[in-house]
Design an enzyme around this catalytic site. Structure first.
Site, mmCIF file in Angstrom:
data_model
loop_
_atom_site.group_PDB
_atom_site.id
_atom_site.type_symbol
_atom_site.label_atom_id
_atom_site.label_comp_id
_atom_site.label_asym_id
_atom_site.label_seq_id
_atom_site.Cartn_x
_atom_site.Cartn_y
_atom_site.Cartn_z
ATOM 1 N N ARG A 247 0.822 -1.211 0.000
ATOM 2 C CA ARG A 247 0.000 0.000 0.000
ATOM 3 C C ARG A 247 0.859 1.266 0.000
ATOM 4 N NH1 ARG A 247 -3.749 -1.722 3.925
ATOM 5 N NH2 ARG A 247 -2.506 -0.511 5.355
ATOM 6 N N TYR B 155 -14.260 22.306 -12.456
ATOM 7 C CA TYR B 155 -14.637 20.989 -12.968
ATOM 8 C C TYR B 155 -15.874 20.507 -12.200
ATOM 9 C CZ TYR B 155 -13.669 16.027 -14.063
ATOM 10 O OH TYR B 155 -13.727 14.728 -14.492
ATOM 11 N N ASP C 260 -6.351 23.017 -9.382
ATOM 12 C CA ASP C 260 -6.419 21.957 -10.382
ATOM 13 C C ASP C 260 -5.665 22.475 -11.602
ATOM 14 O OD1 ASP C 260 -7.147 20.261 -12.490
ATOM 15 O OD2 ASP C 260 -9.108 19.836 -11.613
ATOM 16 N N LYS D 268 -4.943 12.608 -18.097
ATOM 17 C CA LYS D 268 -4.937 13.456 -19.277
ATOM 18 C C LYS D 268 -3.553 13.462 -19.927
ATOM 19 C CE LYS D 268 -9.121 14.071 -17.912
ATOM 20 N NZ LYS D 268 -9.617 15.126 -17.069
HETATM 21 C C1 LIG Z 1 -10.703 15.039 -16.089
HETATM 22 C C2 LIG Z 1 -10.477 16.091 -15.080
HETATM 23 C C3 LIG Z 1 -10.312 15.757 -13.739
HETATM 24 C C4 LIG Z 1 -10.542 14.372 -13.217
HETATM 25 O O1 LIG Z 1 -9.633 13.460 -13.607
HETATM 26 P P1 LIG Z 1 -9.971 11.893 -13.642
HETATM 27 O O2 LIG Z 1 -8.614 11.305 -13.732
HETATM 28 O O3 LIG Z 1 -10.833 11.678 -14.837
HETATM 29 O O4 LIG Z 1 -10.666 11.551 -12.361
HETATM 30 C C5 LIG Z 1 -9.996 16.778 -12.870
HETATM 31 N N1 LIG Z 1 -9.872 18.047 -13.282
HETATM 32 C C6 LIG Z 1 -10.045 18.399 -14.548
HETATM 33 C C7 LIG Z 1 -9.889 19.825 -14.927
HETATM 34 C C8 LIG Z 1 -10.368 17.438 -15.497
HETATM 35 O O5 LIG Z 1 -10.602 17.806 -16.758
#
Ligand SMILES: *Cc1c(COP(=O)(O)O)cnc(C)c1O
Length: 402
Positions: free
Chosen positions: A62, A116, A188, A213
């Site tokens: 973990r 988001y 973010d 992403k």
């Molecule tokens: C896609 C996204 C997330 C979430 O990511 P996941 O890996 O799909 O959970 C968070 N912030 C933004 C701006 C995003 O576009």
């Protein structure tokens, strides 16, 4: 490794990041260490390990193994000012995990209005049940931002650019005000990544990315990260351990592989996005293009001031069309898939209507025609720009043929 940033150029840093000899051995990449149980040589060694909760030490699966450690070390190295990086099973897990690390019952959380959608929903759902109150604020009203704070305000959640509508706010200013008011700022930073926007050196306390992403980059894995200086990193790590967050070594290896080419992919998609955004501006079917990368965009000045890069994700709004017309447009596209996420090598188109997920800012914005409200977000991949333009042109043609 602590985030050191500037010594080498971006490309070199991406190549070197996280490749410690003790983890890679004689090969280029750290092998995939699949493991739950870590075996000890003796009872004395096992007992000695119990009190030792340091990074990069075997203990139990973990807490990861060299594949995951190499990835978090690499991300820390790329984030100037970071003492460490926690990995999460998704970007949303990173956002929620970071929020749970800094908030307690009775606290007030400030959330930028154009975040988001799952960030908004988790604040209003999960965090509310834990006794955290959320207030949404207009990130462009700097004069009033200070007034939104109260003595219970504990954290501020930022995002650049805002999801779907792509506006860039003045992060250094907002983060400085948050700090003055004694609040921790989270951001973010999935869009530009630490390469295009060094969030901690712009004053934020915790930099979050969905690695799904750009870092993954191939639409085949999900992961998230949060990087911070010593104080907040400890909190993030303790909370992630309490929640049992761990990422698979196979996915960590995919993320490390993606990371090496991330700079090239970002540059290429920025180039293509610029061409497409400029072309969309010339189309009579388009009312507004929201792309901070191009001259004349409302966010371009702040992008130029604070960013050294970006990515191929941007949006546009159709001129007075209805949902059926928009559906005809996206259904006709062949090179753009219809789907969530972005940052993969393939292009995507996503229809969106932000009106129901804004409460402190109007949609459509002031000064826009009420009829121009249906948006489409494009995630630009690695296809040839001219092919993508032709595909969009076909979509527009079909859109107005009922
Ligand atoms: C896609 C996204 C997330 C979430 O990511 P996941 O890996 O799909 O959970 C968070 N912030 C933004 C701006 C995003 O576009």
């Amino acid at each position: 490794m602590t985030g050191s940033g500037g010594k080498h150029g971006k490309g070199t840093r991406l190549v070197e990041a996280g490749r410690r000899k003790e983890w890679t051995g004689p090969v280029v990449n750290p092998p995939v260490w699949r493991g739950s149980t870590h075996l000890y040589d003796s009872e004395a060694e096992r007992k000695a390990a119990i009190g030792n909760n340091r990074d990069g030490q075997f203990y139990y699966g973990r807490r990861g193994a060299p594949t995951q450690w190499a990835l978090s070390d690499a991300l820390t190295g790329l984030e100037e000012g970071a003492a460490g990086t926690v990995l999460y099973p998704s970007g949303v897990a990173a956002i929620t995990g970071a929020m749970l690390s800094v908030l307690k019952p009775g606290d007030v959380l400030l959330v930028q209005d154009n975040v988001y959608e799952p960030t908004r929903l988790n604040a209003l759902g999960l965090l509310k049940t834990f006794g955290v109150e959320t207030r949404f604020f207009d990130p462009f009203d700097l004069d009033c931002f200070g007034d939104v704070f109260c003595d219970k305000t504990r954290a501020v959640m930022l995002e650049v650019p805002g999801s779907l509508t792509m506006e860039i706010c003045d992060v250094p200013r907002l983060a400085a005000i948050a700090r003055e008011k004694g609040a921790v700022s989270l951001i973010d930073n999935t869009w530009a990544t630490s390469l295009g926007f060094p969030a901690l050196s712009h004053g934020c306390d915790i930099a979050i990315m969905s690695l799904t992403k750009h870092v993954g980059g191939h639409s085949d894995m999900m992961m998230g990260s949060a990087s911070a200086g010593e104080r907040w990193y400890r909190k993030l790590r303790n909370t992630a351990q309490a929640l049992g967050h761990v990422v698979s070594p196979d996915d960590a290896a995919l993320a490390l592989r993606g990371l090496r080419t991330m700079g090239l992919r970002l540059e290429r998609t920025v180039d293509t996005a610029r061409q497409l955004a400029e072309w969309l501006k010339t189309r009579p079917e388009v009312a507004h293009v929201m792309c901070p990368l191009i001259e004349g965009d409302a966010s371009h000045t702040l992008w130029k001031r604070d960013f050294t890069g970006g990515c191929g994700l941007f949006s546009f709004v159709l001129k007075g069309r209805d949902e059926a017309a928009r559906a005809r447009f996206v259904d006709t596209l062949e090179l753009f898939g219809i789907g969530y996420s972005w940052g993969g090598y393939e292009s995507l188109a996503l229809p969106f209507d932000p009106a129901s997920i804004r409460s402190a800012t109007p949609w459509p914005p002031e000064g826009w025609d009420e009829a121009d409200r249906l948006g489409i977000r494009l995630a630009i991949g690695l296809e040839d720009p001219q092919d993508l333009i032709r595909d969009l042109a076909r979509g527009f043609e079909a859109m107005d043929q009922e």
